[in-house]
Enzyme design. Structure first.
Site, PDB file in Angstrom:
ATOM      1  N   ASP A  60      45.179  -2.173  61.581  1.00 32.24           N
ATOM      2  CA  ASP A  60      44.041  -1.521  60.936  1.00 32.24           C
ATOM      3  C   ASP A  60      43.829  -0.070  61.367  1.00 32.24           C
ATOM      4  O   ASP A  60      42.791   0.520  61.087  1.00 32.24           O
ATOM      5  CB  ASP A  60      42.749  -2.327  61.136  1.00 32.24           C
ATOM      6  CG  ASP A  60      42.438  -2.592  62.609  1.00 32.24           C
ATOM      7  OD1 ASP A  60      42.769  -1.755  63.471  1.00 32.24           O
ATOM      8  OD2 ASP A  60      41.848  -3.650  62.888  1.00 32.24           O
ATOM      9  N   ARG A  74      41.050   4.796  60.536  1.00 27.81           N
ATOM     10  CA  ARG A  74      40.617   3.408  60.727  1.00 27.81           C
ATOM     11  C   ARG A  74      40.323   2.834  59.360  1.00 27.81           C
ATOM     12  O   ARG A  74      39.556   3.400  58.580  1.00 27.81           O
ATOM     13  CB  ARG A  74      39.377   3.378  61.620  1.00 27.81           C
ATOM     14  CG  ARG A  74      38.804   1.979  61.866  1.00 27.81           C
ATOM     15  CD  ARG A  74      39.793   1.107  62.600  1.00 27.81           C
ATOM     16  NE  ARG A  74      39.223  -0.149  63.029  1.00 27.81           N
ATOM     17  CZ  ARG A  74      39.089  -1.234  62.260  1.00 27.81           C
ATOM     18  NH1 ARG A  74      39.452  -1.200  60.994  1.00 27.81           N
ATOM     19  NH2 ARG A  74      38.591  -2.349  62.756  1.00 27.81           N
ATOM     20  N   ASP A  79      39.282  -5.938  59.864  1.00 26.08           N
ATOM     21  CA  ASP A  79      39.693  -5.995  61.265  1.00 26.08           C
ATOM     22  C   ASP A  79      40.919  -6.885  61.333  1.00 26.08           C
ATOM     23  O   ASP A  79      40.953  -7.958  60.717  1.00 26.08           O
ATOM     24  CB  ASP A  79      38.553  -6.589  62.106  1.00 26.08           C
ATOM     25  CG  ASP A  79      38.862  -6.598  63.595  1.00 26.08           C
ATOM     26  OD1 ASP A  79      39.568  -5.686  64.072  1.00 26.08           O
ATOM     27  OD2 ASP A  79      38.366  -7.521  64.280  1.00 26.08           O
ATOM     28  N   THR A  80      41.935  -6.431  62.048  1.00 26.61           N
ATOM     29  CA  THR A  80      43.139  -7.240  62.255  1.00 26.61           C
ATOM     30  C   THR A  80      43.248  -7.572  63.736  1.00 26.61           C
ATOM     31  O   THR A  80      42.682  -6.859  64.578  1.00 26.61           O
ATOM     32  CB  THR A  80      44.409  -6.496  61.796  1.00 26.61           C
ATOM     33  OG1 THR A  80      44.571  -5.314  62.576  1.00 26.61           O
ATOM     34  CG2 THR A  80      44.348  -6.144  60.315  1.00 26.61           C
ATOM     35  N   GLU A  82      44.438  -7.615  67.499  1.00 24.87           N
ATOM     36  CA  GLU A  82      44.884  -6.480  68.305  1.00 24.87           C
ATOM     37  C   GLU A  82      46.291  -6.662  68.860  1.00 24.87           C
ATOM     38  O   GLU A  82      46.722  -7.769  69.160  1.00 24.87           O
ATOM     39  CB  GLU A  82      43.920  -6.258  69.483  1.00 24.87           C
ATOM     40  CG  GLU A  82      42.475  -6.037  69.082  1.00 24.87           C
ATOM     41  CD  GLU A  82      42.253  -4.751  68.315  1.00 24.87           C
ATOM     42  OE1 GLU A  82      43.043  -3.796  68.480  1.00 24.87           O
ATOM     43  OE2 GLU A  82      41.284  -4.706  67.543  1.00 24.87           O
ATOM     44  N   ARG A 125      37.453   8.749  64.503  1.00 21.51           N
ATOM     45  CA  ARG A 125      38.481   8.344  63.541  1.00 21.51           C
ATOM     46  C   ARG A 125      37.968   8.505  62.112  1.00 21.51           C
ATOM     47  O   ARG A 125      36.795   8.253  61.848  1.00 21.51           O
ATOM     48  CB  ARG A 125      38.883   6.882  63.766  1.00 21.51           C
ATOM     49  CG  ARG A 125      39.459   6.619  65.138  1.00 21.51           C
ATOM     50  CD  ARG A 125      39.745   5.148  65.362  1.00 21.51           C
ATOM     51  NE  ARG A 125      38.528   4.336  65.297  1.00 21.51           N
ATOM     52  CZ  ARG A 125      38.470   3.047  65.596  1.00 21.51           C
ATOM     53  NH1 ARG A 125      39.562   2.406  65.979  1.00 21.51           N
ATOM     54  NH2 ARG A 125      37.334   2.385  65.506  1.00 21.51           N
TER      55      ARG A 125
END
Length: 196
Positions: A60, A74, A79-80, A82, A125
């Site tokens: 992500d 971003r 959300d993926t 980590e 970001r």
């Protein structure tokens, strides 16, 4: 019919005030969008810029070059898992798969960025929706069970309903992150729930 009369009156007013035709077109489009706040814009109405990708950080987050400066991007609303997360030495389950998926999608070396309302997050970001050959990177990650809908902070919510619908399909199919019971939750990923 009322919209037509309103636009006609606006154009006549602008004509009388000496505005040129090009200004009228811009002002009219702005007026129309403000007048019809409830109408959703189609994806093609939002500006996108094409930029070169310099690095995929994870599923992500990427780095791109914008006007000669490297910027972190971003992905909005997802959300993926980590690759490097806090106390875990290993990537979270499906972190490597999500990263590879993004690498494969971006293998052409360029990506289209579309901003929402707020341009940056608190880490500096750039927040964006990403597209490759017209395909939404966020939608594809969700569709393949490699991301969850997350970080829904108004006013950056343009595609949240669509993303939630795609997520629900992946959840129902039990693919990717949804194949591990209780792994993907509202507040993050919990690898300790991985019983395989």
């Amino acid at each position: 019919m009322n919209k037509f009369v309103t636009v006609l009156l606006l154009s006549f007013t602008l004509f009388l005030s000496g505005c040129n035709a090009s200004n009228f077109i811009t002002d009219s489009e702005h007026f129309e969008s403000a007048f019809n706040k409830e109408e959703e814009k189609s994806e093609q109405e939002y500006n996108r810029i094409t930029v070169p990708v310099t690095r995929v950080i994870d599923g992500d987050t990427i780095r791109v070059e914008i006007n000669g400066t490297e910027e972190r991007i971003r992905f909005l609303l997802i959300d993926t898992p980590e690759m490097n997360h806090g106390n875990y030495e290993e990537p979270q389950p499906f972190g490597e798969e999500a990263t590879k998926f993004v690498e494969d999608m971006l293998k052409g070396g360029e990506v289209e960025l579309e901003l929402d309302v707020s341009e940056r997050d608190r880490y500096g970001r750039i927040l964006a929706y990403l597209y490759v050959d017209g395909e939404s990177v966020q939608e594809e990650l969700l569709r393949n069970g490699l991301a969850r809908v997350a970080y829904i902070f108004p006013p950056n919510t343009r595609y949240v309903d669509n993303f939630l619908a795609i997520q629900e399909e992946a959840k129902n199919e039990g693919i990717g992150i949804w194949s591990i019971e209780n792994y993907a939750q509202d507040d993050g990923f919990y690898p300790e729930n991985d019983t395989e």
